[in-house]
Write an enzyme that holds these catalytic residues in place. Structure first.
Site, PDB file in Angstrom:
ATOM      1  N   GLY A 153      -9.004  -4.797  -3.664  1.00  0.00           N
ATOM      2  CA  GLY A 153      -8.094  -5.458  -2.735  1.00  0.00           C
ATOM      3  C   GLY A 153      -8.450  -5.344  -1.264  1.00  0.00           C
ATOM      4  N   ASP A 191       1.989   0.346  -1.759  1.00  0.00           N
ATOM      5  CA  ASP A 191       3.177  -0.203  -2.414  1.00  0.00           C
ATOM      6  C   ASP A 191       4.003   0.992  -2.915  1.00  0.00           C
ATOM      7  OD1 ASP A 191       4.861  -1.620  -4.219  1.00  0.00           O
ATOM      8  OD2 ASP A 191       3.391  -3.188  -4.427  1.00  0.00           O
ATOM      9  N   GLU A 211      -7.044   0.770   2.898  1.00  0.00           N
ATOM     10  CA  GLU A 211      -6.318   0.122   1.799  1.00  0.00           C
ATOM     11  C   GLU A 211      -5.746  -1.206   2.279  1.00  0.00           C
ATOM     12  OE1 GLU A 211      -5.829  -0.134  -1.154  1.00  0.00           O
ATOM     13  OE2 GLU A 211      -5.431   1.700  -2.240  1.00  0.00           O
ATOM     14  N   ASP A 212      -5.673  -2.174   1.373  1.00  0.00           N
ATOM     15  CA  ASP A 212      -5.006  -3.431   1.717  1.00  0.00           C
ATOM     16  C   ASP A 212      -3.498  -3.225   1.740  1.00  0.00           C
ATOM     17  OD1 ASP A 212      -5.649  -2.997  -1.035  1.00  0.00           O
ATOM     18  OD2 ASP A 212      -4.737  -4.921  -1.516  1.00  0.00           O
ATOM     19  N   LYS A 266       4.811  -1.263   2.236  1.00  0.00           N
ATOM     20  CA  LYS A 266       6.149  -1.631   1.770  1.00  0.00           C
ATOM     21  C   LYS A 266       7.016  -0.378   1.821  1.00  0.00           C
ATOM     22  CE  LYS A 266       5.017  -5.259  -1.608  1.00  0.00           C
ATOM     23  NZ  LYS A 266       4.981  -5.546  -3.060  1.00  0.00           N
ATOM     24  N   PHE A 274       6.280  -9.437  -4.140  1.00  0.00           N
ATOM     25  CA  PHE A 274       4.910  -9.498  -4.639  1.00  0.00           C
ATOM     26  C   PHE A 274       4.130 -10.527  -3.840  1.00  0.00           C
ATOM     27  CE2 PHE A 274       1.449 -10.757  -7.463  1.00  0.00           C
ATOM     28  CZ  PHE A 274       0.927  -9.511  -7.735  1.00  0.00           C
ATOM     29  N   ASP A 293      -4.434  -9.805  -5.133  1.00  0.00           N
ATOM     30  CA  ASP A 293      -4.519 -10.716  -6.276  1.00  0.00           C
ATOM     31  C   ASP A 293      -3.282 -10.720  -7.158  1.00  0.00           C
ATOM     32  OD1 ASP A 293      -4.975  -8.023  -7.340  1.00  0.00           O
ATOM     33  OD2 ASP A 293      -5.541  -9.042  -9.201  1.00  0.00           O
ATOM     34  N   ARG A 316      -7.300 -13.857  -4.367  1.00  0.00           N
ATOM     35  CA  ARG A 316      -7.865 -12.995  -3.325  1.00  0.00           C
ATOM     36  C   ARG A 316      -8.533 -13.808  -2.215  1.00  0.00           C
ATOM     37  NH1 ARG A 316      -7.927  -7.758  -5.637  1.00  0.00           N
ATOM     38  NH2 ARG A 316      -8.481  -7.653  -7.835  1.00  0.00           N
TER      39      ARG A 316
END
Ligand code: PRP
Length: 180
Positions: free
Chosen positions: A48, A106, A102-103, A134, A155, A162, A168
């Protein structure tokens, strides 16, 4: 494109690339303020984070290195809670100033697992830079040191993120529609 379809779900444009780019440039500058002259080792968590890492790395104006690891924990739109290492470290991080890229954070399960794992190799320091956070979804005590944008618990796909492998490639970020 305001709306896209990926496999069985629909997504609406949510964060335009211009906002992402501004957040990435700003984060790169903040990291430089803290690390100039210290030759940080950026550690990109595949898949990601590849787009975010490439953009941040391009904007970093001082000597630095980048390396890659590949972790996976998601199926469909849910975290499985089990983090698999698909490609591990290829570099000695002992004594290095490591910055995880990190992308998204979560639940925080992936980075919590990663930080614990990396600590065994005795780096000089470990910090975490994430493009997206988040806050309402985090289930661990992980606290990113650098955050690009805080987002609600929806989401999302695009800019490296993705849905079952697809999505992506979009440069903007898209949010799943309510009907999906
Ligand atoms: C995604 C994302 C983060 C992680 C965040 O990876 O890239 O690594 O999930 O979620 P968490 O905070 O709930 O752990 P994923 O497992 O989907 O693999 P990918 O990077 O190959 O898409």
């Amino acid at each position: 494109m305001a709306r896209i379809r990926i496999l069985d779900k629909e997504f609406d444009k949510n964060i335009p690339y211009e906002r992402i780019e501004a957040a990435v440039r700003d984060m790169s500058a903040r990291i430089y303020d803290d690390y100039q002259g210290r030759q940080p080792l950026f550690l990109c968590v595949l898949n990601g984070a590849f787009m975010f890492a490439a953009d941040l790395f391009k904007h970093y104006p001082d000597p630095c290195e980048i390396s890659f690891i590949k972790l996976s924990s998601y199926r469909d739109t849910q975290s499985t809670g089990e983090v698999k290492t698909l490609i591990g470290l290829d570099k000695d991080i002992g004594g290095r100033e490591v910055i995880i890229l990190e992308d998204i954070v979560d639940t925080g399960i992936t980075v919590a697992h990663l930080v614990e794992d990396l600590t065994r190799y005795q780096p000089a320091s470990i910090r975490l830079a994430t493009l997206l956070l988040k806050p309402d979804a985090v289930q661990t005590d992980v606290k990113p040191d650098y955050v690009g944008l805080e987002i609600p618990n929806d989401f999302i796909v695009g800019y490296g993120l993705d849905y079952n492998g697809f999505g992506r490639n979009y440069k903007d970020i898209y949010k799943i529609t309510d009907q999906s």
